[in-house]
Motif scaffolding. Structure first.
Motif, PDB file in Angstrom:
ATOM      1  N   ARG A   6       0.823  -1.207   0.000  1.00 32.83           N
ATOM      2  CA  ARG A   6       0.000   0.000   0.000  1.00 32.83           C
ATOM      3  C   ARG A   6       0.860   1.262   0.000  1.00 32.83           C
ATOM      4  NH1 ARG A   6      -5.023   1.254   0.380  1.00 32.83           N
ATOM      5  NH2 ARG A   6      -5.623  -0.910   0.718  1.00 32.83           N
ATOM      6  N   HIS A   7       1.982   1.237   0.728  1.00 29.95           N
ATOM      7  CA  HIS A   7       2.813   2.436   0.846  1.00 29.95           C
ATOM      8  C   HIS A   7       4.020   2.332  -0.086  1.00 29.95           C
ATOM      9  CE1 HIS A   7       0.361   3.842   4.135  1.00 29.95           C
ATOM     10  NE2 HIS A   7       0.557   2.709   4.796  1.00 29.95           N
ATOM     11  N   ARG A   8       4.326   3.443  -0.760  1.00 28.57           N
ATOM     12  CA  ARG A   8       5.384   3.446  -1.764  1.00 28.57           C
ATOM     13  C   ARG A   8       6.748   3.102  -1.167  1.00 28.57           C
ATOM     14  NH1 ARG A   8       8.385   7.940  -1.212  1.00 28.57           N
ATOM     15  NH2 ARG A   8       7.489   9.728  -0.109  1.00 28.57           N
ATOM     16  N   GLN A   9       6.951   3.383   0.145  1.00 27.55           N
ATOM     17  CA  GLN A   9       8.246   3.100   0.766  1.00 27.55           C
ATOM     18  C   GLN A   9       8.590   1.614   0.730  1.00 27.55           C
ATOM     19  OE1 GLN A   9       5.849   4.978   2.033  1.00 27.55           O
ATOM     20  NE2 GLN A   9       6.638   6.843   3.004  1.00 27.55           N
ATOM     21  N   ARG A  10       7.586   0.769   0.615  1.00 23.90           N
ATOM     22  CA  ARG A  10       7.832  -0.675   0.625  1.00 23.90           C
ATOM     23  C   ARG A  10       7.623  -1.329  -0.739  1.00 23.90           C
ATOM     24  NH1 ARG A  10       5.807  -4.076   5.660  1.00 23.90           N
ATOM     25  NH2 ARG A  10       7.541  -5.309   4.833  1.00 23.90           N
ATOM     26  N   ALA A  11       7.189  -0.554  -1.726  1.00 18.56           N
ATOM     27  CA  ALA A  11       6.790  -1.133  -3.012  1.00 18.56           C
ATOM     28  C   ALA A  11       7.877  -1.985  -3.643  1.00 18.56           C
ATOM     29  CB  ALA A  11       6.357  -0.026  -3.965  1.00 18.56           C
ATOM     30  N   ALA A  12       9.135  -1.539  -3.540  1.00 21.31           N
ATOM     31  CA  ALA A  12      10.228  -2.256  -4.210  1.00 21.31           C
ATOM     32  C   ALA A  12      10.522  -3.614  -3.589  1.00 21.31           C
ATOM     33  CB  ALA A  12      11.490  -1.394  -4.201  1.00 21.31           C
ATOM     34  N   GLU A  13      10.022  -3.861  -2.390  1.00 20.91           N
ATOM     35  CA  GLU A  13      10.254  -5.152  -1.747  1.00 20.91           C
ATOM     36  C   GLU A  13       9.640  -6.300  -2.545  1.00 20.91           C
ATOM     37  OE1 GLU A  13       9.286  -5.354   2.440  1.00 20.91           O
ATOM     38  OE2 GLU A  13       9.606  -3.197   2.650  1.00 20.91           O
ATOM     39  N   ALA A  14       8.528  -6.023  -3.227  1.00 23.75           N
ATOM     40  CA  ALA A  14       7.806  -7.083  -3.922  1.00 23.75           C
ATOM     41  C   ALA A  14       8.682  -7.793  -4.945  1.00 23.75           C
ATOM     42  CB  ALA A  14       6.559  -6.504  -4.594  1.00 23.75           C
ATOM     43  N   GLU A  15       9.545  -7.054  -5.630  1.00 26.84           N
ATOM     44  CA  GLU A  15      10.405  -7.652  -6.641  1.00 26.84           C
ATOM     45  C   GLU A  15      11.427  -8.599  -6.009  1.00 26.84           C
ATOM     46  OE1 GLU A  15      12.298  -8.748 -10.114  1.00 26.84           O
ATOM     47  OE2 GLU A  15      10.305  -7.892  -9.750  1.00 26.84           O
ATOM     48  N   SER A  16      11.961  -8.238  -4.851  1.00 26.32           N
ATOM     49  CA  SER A  16      12.919  -9.108  -4.169  1.00 26.32           C
ATOM     50  C   SER A  16      12.274 -10.422  -3.753  1.00 26.32           C
ATOM     51  CB  SER A  16      13.495  -8.387  -2.944  1.00 26.32           C
ATOM     52  OG  SER A  16      14.256  -7.270  -3.329  1.00 26.32           O
ATOM     53  N   HIS A  17      11.046 -10.343  -3.296  1.00 25.45           N
ATOM     54  CA  HIS A  17      10.337 -11.560  -2.912  1.00 25.45           C
ATOM     55  C   HIS A  17      10.040 -12.418  -4.141  1.00 25.45           C
ATOM     56  CE1 HIS A  17       9.494 -10.944   1.420  1.00 25.45           C
ATOM     57  NE2 HIS A  17       9.639  -9.672   1.105  1.00 25.45           N
ATOM     58  N   ARG A  18       9.619 -11.794  -5.233  1.00 29.84           N
ATOM     59  CA  ARG A  18       9.364 -12.559  -6.454  1.00 29.84           C
ATOM     60  C   ARG A  18      10.621 -13.313  -6.883  1.00 29.84           C
ATOM     61  NH1 ARG A  18      10.809 -12.708 -11.259  1.00 29.84           N
ATOM     62  NH2 ARG A  18      12.082 -10.833 -11.018  1.00 29.84           N
ATOM     63  N   ALA A  19      11.762 -12.616  -6.870  1.00 30.53           N
ATOM     64  CA  ALA A  19      13.019 -13.253  -7.277  1.00 30.53           C
ATOM     65  C   ALA A  19      13.379 -14.404  -6.355  1.00 30.53           C
ATOM     66  CB  ALA A  19      14.133 -12.201  -7.294  1.00 30.53           C
ATOM     67  N   PHE A  20      13.124 -14.244  -5.065  1.00 33.16           N
ATOM     68  CA  PHE A  20      13.424 -15.309  -4.103  1.00 33.16           C
ATOM     69  C   PHE A  20      12.626 -16.566  -4.422  1.00 33.16           C
ATOM     70  CE2 PHE A  20      12.075 -17.644  -0.339  1.00 33.16           C
ATOM     71  CZ  PHE A  20      13.284 -17.976   0.251  1.00 33.16           C
ATOM     72  N   TYR A  21      11.325 -16.431  -4.588  1.00 32.28           N
ATOM     73  CA  TYR A  21      10.482 -17.601  -4.820  1.00 32.28           C
ATOM     74  C   TYR A  21      10.788 -18.262  -6.156  1.00 32.28           C
ATOM     75  CZ  TYR A  21       7.861 -16.466  -0.631  1.00 32.28           C
ATOM     76  OH  TYR A  21       7.518 -16.236   0.669  1.00 32.28           O
ATOM     77  N   GLU A  22      11.019 -17.463  -7.168  1.00 31.82           N
ATOM     78  CA  GLU A  22      11.322 -18.043  -8.466  1.00 31.82           C
ATOM     79  C   GLU A  22      12.673 -18.744  -8.464  1.00 31.82           C
ATOM     80  OE1 GLU A  22      10.785 -14.982 -11.380  1.00 31.82           O
ATOM     81  OE2 GLU A  22       8.598 -15.193 -11.343  1.00 31.82           O
ATOM     82  N   ALA A  23      13.638 -18.228  -7.684  1.00 35.04           N
ATOM     83  CA  ALA A  23      14.949 -18.874  -7.596  1.00 35.04           C
ATOM     84  C   ALA A  23      14.847 -20.266  -6.989  1.00 35.04           C
ATOM     85  CB  ALA A  23      15.906 -18.006  -6.766  1.00 35.04           C
ATOM     86  N   TYR A  24      13.856 -20.480  -6.133  1.00 35.06           N
ATOM     87  CA  TYR A  24      13.660 -21.788  -5.510  1.00 35.06           C
ATOM     88  C   TYR A  24      12.697 -22.665  -6.308  1.00 35.06           C
ATOM     89  CZ  TYR A  24      16.367 -20.776  -1.329  1.00 35.06           C
ATOM     90  OH  TYR A  24      17.399 -20.511  -0.455  1.00 35.06           O
ATOM     91  N   GLY A  25      12.272 -22.172  -7.478  1.00 34.85           N
ATOM     92  CA  GLY A  25      11.431 -22.981  -8.337  1.00 34.85           C
ATOM     93  C   GLY A  25       9.958 -22.957  -7.993  1.00 34.85           C
TER      94      GLY A  25
END
Length: 245
Positions: A62-81
């Motif tokens: 919801r808040h822009r200060q945290r928006a960029a975190e979503a990409e790091s999480h996506r990369a984490f999950y995809e790296a583990y398949g």
């Protein structure tokens, strides 16, 4: 969350490591999310996604200060398949979703009112293929579901009724008549922001009343000191994203 309250950064890191060690000592596997400069709230890893049966439903903060975190999480999950689905609706991951695999054949409880939109609940249901029960949060002190409700095992919850609207309280009472009910002191101490493996309940050491309640119900409380992380608005659960293969 009060920027005028100083945080001891060194102590915060020590407390985080102690939480990690506690989970390892209990026999759990811990994966670490690589921190990114300028994103201090990444320590609250639960907010980046919600995982059921190997599929991660991503966050849209919801808040822009945290928006960029979503990409790091996506990369984490995809790296583990893992299969990762990026959302179109605003949601803050496991902060506002809880899963009980043995309740009613597999049930997702979902909070809305402050950080996650009600529309995200329908989206999560389509992505994850599990029924979602929407619960309205009404007290701004408890802005995420995981500050007001927790799963103690695959079918049992503990919650603070007054954090929810009257109608949502009725829904919870009907679905979980044997639930443990927390009081305001438990909730304010972040006692509901816990992680349980069905036997051990890891929770904030300040939440002594909550520890007593779960012990009386047959669980083993494991207190962890997280005073510095609590200043940022989180405790045990906020720091732990549970992986469900």
């Amino acid at each position: 969350m009060d920027v005028t309250t100083p945080v001891d950064s060194e102590l915060a890191v020590k407390q985080w490591y102690r939480l990690r060690e506690t989970l390892l000592d209990l026999g759990h596997t811990v994966h670490e999310l690589t921190p990114e400069p300028g994103l201090p709230d990444m320590v609250y890893a639960a907010n980046g996604a919600f995982v059921v049966d190997g599929t991660s439903y991503g966050a849209r903060f919801r808040h822009r200060q945290r928006a960029a975190e979503a990409e790091s999480h996506r990369a984490f999950y995809e790296a583990y398949g893992w299969r990762h689905v990026s959302p179109t609706e605003t949601n803050e991951g496991e902060g506002d979703f809880a899963y009980l695999p043995d309740a009613y054949g597999g049930l997702i409880l979902a909070g809305y009112g402050f950080r996650t939109s009600a529309a995200a609940h329908a989206e999560a249901q389509e992505v994850l293929g599990r029924p979602v029960v929407s619960l309205r949060l009404v007290d701004p002190r408890f802005y995420h579901l995981d500050t007001a409700l927790a799963a103690l095992d695959d079918r049992t919850v503990v919650y603070f009724p007054e954090a929810f609207s009257p109608a949502s309280q009725q829904v919870l009472a009907q679905l979980f008549p044997d639930a443990i009910r927390a009081d305001e002191a438990d909730a304010v101490a972040f006692g509901l922001n816990l992680v349980s493996d069905g036997r051990h309940v890891v929770l904030n050491s300040e939440a002594t009343g909550m520890a007593a309640k779960v012990a009386a119900a047959g669980y083993l409380p494991v207190p962890v000191e997280l005073s510095e992380l609590k200043k940022g608005g989180g405790s045990v659960k906020c720091c732990v994203a549970e992986l469900r293969p």
